[in-house]
Scaffold this motif. Structure first.
Motif, mmCIF file in Angstrom:
data_model
loop_
_atom_site.group_PDB
_atom_site.id
_atom_site.type_symbol
_atom_site.label_atom_id
_atom_site.label_comp_id
_atom_site.label_asym_id
_atom_site.label_seq_id
_atom_site.Cartn_x
_atom_site.Cartn_y
_atom_site.Cartn_z
ATOM 1 N N GLU A 46 0.798 -1.224 0.000
ATOM 2 C CA GLU A 46 0.000 0.000 0.000
ATOM 3 C C GLU A 46 0.835 1.281 0.000
ATOM 4 O OE1 GLU A 46 -2.800 -0.401 3.168
ATOM 5 O OE2 GLU A 46 -3.973 -1.954 2.143
ATOM 6 N N LYS A 56 -0.386 -2.514 -8.516
ATOM 7 C CA LYS A 56 -1.803 -2.313 -8.194
ATOM 8 C C LYS A 56 -2.643 -3.469 -8.719
ATOM 9 C CE LYS A 56 -5.732 0.802 -8.437
ATOM 10 N NZ LYS A 56 -6.301 2.089 -8.919
ATOM 11 N N TYR A 59 -2.207 -6.267 -6.375
ATOM 12 C CA TYR A 59 -2.913 -5.888 -5.152
ATOM 13 C C TYR A 59 -4.414 -6.154 -5.297
ATOM 14 C CZ TYR A 59 -4.503 -2.660 -1.430
ATOM 15 O OH TYR A 59 -5.099 -2.089 -0.330
ATOM 16 N N MET A 60 -4.960 -5.777 -6.426
ATOM 17 C CA MET A 60 -6.391 -5.974 -6.661
ATOM 18 C C MET A 60 -6.750 -7.449 -6.679
ATOM 19 S SD MET A 60 -6.800 -3.047 -9.613
ATOM 20 C CE MET A 60 -8.301 -3.769 -10.282
ATOM 21 N N TYR A 63 -6.565 -8.875 -3.156
ATOM 22 C CA TYR A 63 -7.654 -8.368 -2.317
ATOM 23 C C TYR A 63 -9.004 -8.979 -2.652
ATOM 24 C CZ TYR A 63 -6.256 -5.032 1.224
ATOM 25 O OH TYR A 63 -5.781 -4.477 2.379
ATOM 26 N N SER A 228 -9.849 1.372 -5.646
ATOM 27 C CA SER A 228 -9.557 0.253 -4.738
ATOM 28 C C SER A 228 -10.531 0.179 -3.568
ATOM 29 C CB SER A 228 -8.125 0.370 -4.205
ATOM 30 O OG SER A 228 -7.183 0.306 -5.256
#
Length: 354
Positions: A46, A56, A59-60, A63, A228
């Protein structure tokens, strides 16, 4: 997490959930450990992922399934929770008390680290990662209700959809997350052992590879324009600057995507004992303690003072460091050292306790 996800349905363990007094299942301990590593690594991204489209995108993808996986498994091992006295006792000592302890500790860390230094300890407003404990407390308390109604999952999805366009819910107890993540817990309550066996079949494992690759490619494509905040499930559509009707659509869409990615993740979780299987029993410590490391590094300016950490090599260093740190925090010595906070006995507080 130890207190959040017990060994198997039956007697009582951890946070008051029902588990049988039998050997721990390696598959679930492996899943918990691997998921907590992904949680820590994603948190470490982050502060450094701004400007990196690839990070990113990763990360997506992470998540979409790391917390849903935890929550589904938590629900699965809460199936026998009936609010009996011994279960309520473990719910208090394994979830409520750790929430109070760690929410207070994180509030003190925030007071010391942020400027201006303003001390604010409010158990009504979870900060950073403590929301999961208060959510688990609420979900488990309502377990008898979900087991009593005919179609619990559709009802839970309706509740989540309604929450997604109700900004008036506010921040108390992080109720947006409690309600929007509720369907994953209820789904876990509805699952049976054969469902986990189904996703671990060889053909599912093979299909999960192109699915992960497609998810990465799609995430990379939409990363520049995707908010996000949708993945956090802690705000309404209006608070994310979207029309109210996008809330229910995103809620249902993300639920489907998360279940698909969770199944792909579980398909690759080993079912046999591995070197890290024992660490699955200590994931509550890994979850609650790794945040102190990441937040302290942020307050100390580690990420701001070393811009090279945002480069690919730096991101790799940060990721490996986060994985190593959370692994160390899941070890038995750390678990024993923090048992007073994560799994206190508190016999003095309950009637009939010896």
């Amino acid at each position: 997490m130890t207190s959040a996800i017990p060994r198997s349905p039956g007697a009582v363990s951890g946070a008051g959930q029902a588990v049988a007094p039998k050997k721990r299942e390696a598959f679930f301990d492996n899943a918990k450990y691997l998921a907590i590593v992904l949680v820590a690594v994603a948190h470490s991204w982050e502060p450094i992922m701004d400007g990196s489209r690839a990070t990113k995108a990763l990360y997506m993808v992470v998540y979409t399934f790391h917390m849903p996986a935890f929550i589904v498994i938590s629900g699965y091992f809460s199936r026998s929770f009936a609010a009996k006295p011994h279960q309520m006792r473990r719910l208090v000592t394994g979830v409520a008390v750790p929430y109070i302890v760690f929410e207070t500790a994180y509030s003190l860390l925030k007071w010391v680290g942020e400027k201006p230094h303003e001390l604010s300890i409010s158990l009504q407003d979870p900060w950073f990662l403590t929301w999961f404990l208060i959510a688990l407390f609420v979900w488990r308390l309502t377990t008898p209700l979900w087991q009593a109604i005919r179609h619990p999952l559709p009802v839970a999805l309706v509740v989540a959809a309604l929450a997604s366009f109700c900004p008036s819910i506010g921040n108390d107890l992080d109720l947006q997350r409690v309600l929007q993540f509720l369907p994953y817990f209820v789904l876990g309550l509805c699952l049976k052992p054969e469902h986990f066996q189904l996703v671990r079949r060889r053909e599912v494992r093979l299909l999960s590879v192109p699915m992960f690759l497609f998810a990465l490619a799609f995430s990379y494509w939409i990363a520049p324009s995707f908010a996000s905040g949708w993945l956090f499930h802690n705000a309404s559509a209006q608070q994310l600057d979207h029309a109210w009707w996008t809330g229910p659509l995103m809620e249902l869409g993300l639920f489907c995507c998360s279940l698909l990615m969770t199944a792909c993740f579980l398909a690759w979780v080993p079912g046999r004992s591995m070197w890290f299987t024992v660490l699955g029993a200590g994931t509550i410590c890994g979850y609650l303690l790794h945040g102190f490391v990441i937040k302290t590094a942020g307050f100390a300016g580690v990420f701001d003072d070393h811009p090279w950490l945002s480069a690919p090599a730096g991101e790799a260093v940060v990721s490996v460091t986060a994985a190593v740190v959370v692994t160390a925090l899941c070890t038995p010595p750390v678990r024993r050292a923090f048992r007073w906070a994560t799994e206190p006995e508190m016999a003095w507080a309950f009637r009939g306790s010896k």
